[in-house]
Design an enzyme around this catalytic site. Structure first.
Site, mmCIF file in Angstrom:
data_model
loop_
_atom_site.group_PDB
_atom_site.id
_atom_site.type_symbol
_atom_site.label_atom_id
_atom_site.label_comp_id
_atom_site.label_asym_id
_atom_site.label_seq_id
_atom_site.Cartn_x
_atom_site.Cartn_y
_atom_site.Cartn_z
ATOM 1 N N PRO A 1 0.848 -1.200 0.000
ATOM 2 C CA PRO A 1 0.000 0.000 0.000
ATOM 3 C C PRO A 1 0.880 1.245 0.000
ATOM 4 O O PRO A 1 1.856 1.326 0.752
ATOM 5 C CB PRO A 1 -0.787 -0.121 1.312
ATOM 6 C CG PRO A 1 0.047 -0.997 2.184
ATOM 7 C CD PRO A 1 0.813 -1.921 1.284
ATOM 8 N N ALA B 1 0.428 5.508 -0.037
ATOM 9 C CA ALA B 1 -0.483 6.654 0.023
ATOM 10 C C ALA B 1 -0.313 7.522 -1.219
ATOM 11 O O ALA B 1 0.798 7.862 -1.614
ATOM 12 C CB ALA B 1 -0.202 7.479 1.275
ATOM 13 N N GLN C 1 -6.066 -1.651 3.510
ATOM 14 C CA GLN C 1 -5.237 -1.261 4.654
ATOM 15 C C GLN C 1 -5.910 -0.137 5.434
ATOM 16 O O GLN C 1 -6.226 0.913 4.893
ATOM 17 C CB GLN C 1 -3.839 -0.806 4.231
ATOM 18 C CG GLN C 1 -2.947 -0.631 5.468
ATOM 19 C CD GLN C 1 -1.589 -0.063 5.171
ATOM 20 O OE1 GLN C 1 -1.483 1.060 4.697
ATOM 21 N NE2 GLN C 1 -0.545 -0.829 5.465
ATOM 22 N N CYS D 1 3.504 3.420 9.198
ATOM 23 C CA CYS D 1 3.665 4.677 8.462
ATOM 24 C C CYS D 1 4.385 5.697 9.343
ATOM 25 O O CYS D 1 3.949 5.980 10.459
ATOM 26 C CB CYS D 1 2.317 5.216 8.020
ATOM 27 S SG CYS D 1 2.465 6.782 7.093
ATOM 28 N N LYS E 1 1.199 -4.396 9.324
ATOM 29 C CA LYS E 1 2.448 -3.955 8.689
ATOM 30 C C LYS E 1 3.146 -3.020 9.668
ATOM 31 O O LYS E 1 2.567 -2.028 10.102
ATOM 32 C CB LYS E 1 2.171 -3.242 7.363
ATOM 33 C CG LYS E 1 3.420 -2.933 6.542
ATOM 34 C CD LYS E 1 3.028 -2.437 5.143
ATOM 35 C CE LYS E 1 4.252 -2.328 4.243
ATOM 36 N NZ LYS E 1 5.135 -1.212 4.622
ATOM 37 N N GLY F 1 11.138 -3.254 2.124
ATOM 38 C CA GLY F 1 12.253 -2.355 2.361
ATOM 39 C C GLY F 1 13.409 -2.581 1.413
ATOM 40 O O GLY F 1 13.989 -3.666 1.369
ATOM 41 N N ASP F 2 13.749 -1.546 0.619
ATOM 42 C CA ASP F 2 14.896 -1.570 -0.303
ATOM 43 C C ASP F 2 14.760 -2.636 -1.379
ATOM 44 O O ASP F 2 15.735 -3.300 -1.755
ATOM 45 C CB ASP F 2 16.210 -1.781 0.473
ATOM 46 C CG ASP F 2 16.521 -0.637 1.418
ATOM 47 O OD1 ASP F 2 15.906 0.437 1.275
ATOM 48 O OD2 ASP F 2 17.383 -0.814 2.296
#
Length: 323
Positions: free
Chosen positions: A20, A22, A74, A103, A142, A204-205
């Site tokens: 997800p 934003a 989400q 977030c 998450k 991540g990455d």
């Protein structure tokens, strides 16, 4: 490493997921990424406060279609009661419910939601317990690793998530303090995988198919969730599938990028109208032309376009001059 993924009652054909995002993962972008091979996609973060008040803008985030399934919704908020109520409200729109506890942006954290919850693990337990009682849909959370660098909150939250009935947990192994800086500590994914029996999804990455392959190989996580790496690059899903299956990666030319951008624009125009599509597609085109020679000048041409036809002219110009 490419294998089916079972999250509660939901079985996915493989383990490459779209995160997800934003302002990004609306109906149109999800369709683009599904076409490229994502097995599960998520809505943008949906505020439970807005949903319970039946704000039209909030409910619009749930817009979908039969081609946009299975769909993860989400939710974000810090009230166990409102999160449970919202989970009940979206039961016909969702195939899975995820609660955002990671977030890092100020306007979310300032409400006590997102990664702010990592400072209150008792509330996390109460939230999961309440939402679990409210829905039979697969339930995930998450998270980030913690509030500050060096925090190991993810360990406690992993245990809580499993004990309270989560069906999987996604970990972005950065602290809230890191925002998107530094390097994600993938070692935490391997450690979390040893700590819990529910599926662990890594984030991540992840910017290339090789990154996705390496995360799966090094951490033993059950799935990868691609976020920023999919911006202007939905092919990361199809190319990762090829890599994990031992097939040659299909190259993506500038013409391929522009064909996808043109399709993206057409879908967006049908979805939201030409004026909104032109405005929103400018950022996507900036990502689609990343790495194309003369990208800076091309971005200026994109940003000066005012109508759909003008934007299509720029796309055609890029198609002809790109490599």
């Amino acid at each position: 490493m490419l294998r089916p993924l079972k999250i509660g009652s939901l079985t996915l054909p493989h383990n490459l997921l779209l995160a997800p995002l934003a302002g990004i993962t609306n109906h149109v972008f999800r369709l683009i990424c599904r076409q490229a091979g994502a097995s599960l996609a998520f809505t943008e973060m949906v505020s439970v406060n807005g949903m319970v008040r039946e704000g039209e803008k909030t409910l619009a985030l749930l817009a979908s279609s039969p081609d946009d399934r299975p769909l993860g919704v989400q939710l974000f908020g810090n009230s166990p009661e409102l999160l449970a109520q919202a989970a009940s409200m979206v039961k016909d729109n969702a195939d899975l419910i995820d609660i955002n506890m990671g977030c890092p942006v100020r306007k979310v954290v300032g409400t006590g939601a997102g990664s702010a919850l990592l400072q209150d693990t008792a509330r996390i337990a109460e939230i999961i317990r309440s939402v679990r009682r409210a829905t039979e849909l697969p339930l995930t959370i998450k998270i980030r690793s913690g509030w500050q660098c060096g925090d190991v909150t993810w360990q406690e939250v992993g245990r809580i998530a499993e004990a309270e009935g989560c069906d999987a947990i996604t970990l972005h192994p950065r602290s809230r303090a890191q925002m998107f800086n530094g390097q994600a500590d993938w070692r935490q994914l391997g450690q979390l995988k040893q700590l819990v029996k529910i599926p662990v999804i890594g984030s991540g990455d992840l910017f290339t198919p090789q990154d996705c392959q390496r995360m799966l190989k090094e951490t033993g996580c059950d799935a990868v969730m691609v976020a920023r790496g999919a911006l202007g690059n939905p092919w990361i899903f199809s190319q990762t599938c090829e890599l994990l299956e031992g097939r040659p990666l299909t190259p993506v030319s500038c013409a391929d990028r522009m064909a996808m951008a043109e399709q993206h624009l057409a879908l967006y125009s049908d979805y939201a109208g030409a004026s909104i599509a032109v405005r929103e597609m400018k950022k996507h085109l900036g990502w689609y032309i990343h790495g194309v020679p003369g990208a800076a000048a091309l971005r200026r041409a994109v940003n000066t376009a005012r109508t759909q036809d003008e934007l299509l002219d720029v796309i055609e110009q890029i198609r002809k001059t790109g490599v």
